[in-house]
Design a protein around this motif. Structure first.
Motif, PDB file in Angstrom:
ATOM      1  N   GLN A   1      -5.273   9.435  -0.665  1.00 40.63           N
ATOM      2  CA  GLN A   1      -6.527   9.364  -0.031  1.00 40.63           C
ATOM      3  C   GLN A   1      -6.361   9.056   1.527  1.00 40.63           C
ATOM      4  OE1 GLN A   1      -9.871   9.519  -1.325  1.00 40.63           O
ATOM      5  NE2 GLN A   1      -9.169   9.874  -3.119  1.00 40.63           N
ATOM      6  N   HIS A   2      -5.451   8.364   2.115  1.00 38.19           N
ATOM      7  CA  HIS A   2      -5.196   8.117   3.313  1.00 38.19           C
ATOM      8  C   HIS A   2      -4.850   9.466   4.145  1.00 38.19           C
ATOM      9  CE1 HIS A   2      -4.407   6.404   7.199  1.00 38.19           C
ATOM     10  NE2 HIS A   2      -2.961   6.876   7.156  1.00 38.19           N
TER      11      HIS A   2
ATOM     12  N   ASP B   1       1.271   2.565  -3.461  1.00 36.96           N
ATOM     13  CA  ASP B   1      -0.033   2.908  -4.141  1.00 36.96           C
ATOM     14  C   ASP B   1      -0.106   4.459  -3.967  1.00 36.96           C
ATOM     15  OD1 ASP B   1      -2.482   3.270  -5.107  1.00 36.96           O
ATOM     16  OD2 ASP B   1      -3.201   1.488  -4.438  1.00 36.96           O
TER      17      ASP B   1
ATOM     18  N   LEU C   1       0.957  -1.107   0.167  1.00 36.29           N
ATOM     19  CA  LEU C   1      -0.150  -0.063  -0.079  1.00 36.29           C
ATOM     20  C   LEU C   1       0.862   1.143  -0.059  1.00 36.29           C
ATOM     21  CD1 LEU C   1      -2.920  -1.023   2.377  1.00 36.29           C
ATOM     22  CD2 LEU C   1      -3.208  -0.643  -0.164  1.00 36.29           C
ATOM     23  N   LYS C   2       2.097   1.228   0.496  1.00 40.61           N
ATOM     24  CA  LYS C   2       2.858   2.116   0.481  1.00 40.61           C
ATOM     25  C   LYS C   2       3.347   2.788  -0.870  1.00 40.61           C
ATOM     26  CE  LYS C   2       4.382   2.117   5.447  1.00 40.61           C
ATOM     27  NZ  LYS C   2       5.333   1.442   6.194  1.00 40.61           N
TER      28      LYS C   2
ATOM     29  N   GLY D   1      -2.352   6.621  -4.964  1.00 43.96           N
ATOM     30  CA  GLY D   1      -3.890   6.852  -5.027  1.00 43.96           C
ATOM     31  C   GLY D   1      -4.198   6.336  -3.516  1.00 43.96           C
ATOM     32  N   TYR D   2      -3.890   5.408  -2.934  1.00 44.09           N
ATOM     33  CA  TYR D   2      -4.111   4.991  -1.520  1.00 44.09           C
ATOM     34  C   TYR D   2      -3.558   5.999  -0.495  1.00 44.09           C
ATOM     35  CZ  TYR D   2      -3.689   2.826   3.096  1.00 44.09           C
ATOM     36  OH  TYR D   2      -3.772   2.806   4.235  1.00 44.09           O
ATOM     37  N   LEU D   3      -2.144   6.324  -0.754  1.00 46.59           N
ATOM     38  CA  LEU D   3      -1.457   7.460  -0.057  1.00 46.59           C
ATOM     39  C   LEU D   3      -2.111   8.729   0.052  1.00 46.59           C
ATOM     40  CD1 LEU D   3       2.255   6.203  -0.735  1.00 46.59           C
ATOM     41  CD2 LEU D   3       0.984   5.897   1.353  1.00 46.59           C
TER      42      LEU D   3
END
Length: 149
Positions: A12-13, A6, A3-4, A8-10
Motif C-alpha cells: 500500500q505504501h 507487514d 511495519l517493514k 500489505g502495508y509495504l
C-alpha cells in the motif's frame, strides 16, 4: 509487529508513493495527472470501452472516470463514438493526439522511475515482475472486475 515486515502495508505504501510521485511528474511535464494516464493505458490495451468498463478496470467510480474523460476530451486526448452494434452505447477511444500523449507519458514515468529500478538487479526485477503479475491476476479474480491482461 514492525511495519517493514507487514507485506500489505509495504504494498500500500509503495503504491501510494509511486502514484503520488507519478501524478506530480506528469502534471509538471505534461499537464495531465496519473488518473488520466491510467485511463489512457486502459484504452491503449482495449481501444474502445464504455465508461463503466474503464471504471471497473481501474477500480474507480463511474462518476470519477466521467469527470476525467470530460477533461481529456477538452484536451483533445479522447473522443466518444457511438457503438455501431448498439447505437445507444457510447465508446471512449484515444485520439491520435491521445496516443502520442500516452507514449510520452510512459516515457516520462519510465525515466523518472528508472533510478529506483536500477538499484535492483535484473534477476530480482524479473522476480518482482512475476510476483506482481501473480498478485494482479489474483486481484482480478478476487474483485471479479475486468482487468488488463
Amino acid at each position: 509487529m514492525d511495519l517493514k515486515e507487514d507485506v500489505g502495508y509495504l504494498l500500500q505504501h509503495v503504491a501510494f508513493v509511486l502514484g503520488r510521485h507519478s501524478d506530480q511528474v506528469l502534471q509538471e511535464q505534461l499537464g495531465i495527472g496519473f488518473s488520466q494516464f491510467k485511463i489512457m493505458m486502459v484504452l491503449e490495451h482495449k481501444p474502445q470501452l464504455r465508461q463503466r468498463q474503464i471504471a471497473d478496470m481501474l477500480g474507480q467510480t463511474e462518476a470519477s472516470i466521467s469527470r476525467q474523460i470530460k477533461l481529456m476530451k477538452s484536451l483533445g486526448l479522447l473522443q466518444t463514438k457511438t457503438n455501431p452494434r448498439n447505437r445507444r452505447e457510447h465508446l471512449t477511444v484515444l485520439t491520435n493526439k491521445g496516443q502520442r500523449f500516452s507514449l510520452n507519458a510512459t516515457e516520462v514515468l519510465n525515466r523518472y522511475h528508472a533510478p529506483m529500478f536500477n538499484d535492483i538487479n535484473g534477476k530480482d526485477q524479473q522476480k518482482l515482475r512475476e510476483l506482481l503479475e501473480k498478485l494482479h491476476e489474483h486481484s482480478c479474480r478476487y474483485t471479479q472486475n475486468e482487468c488488463l491482461r
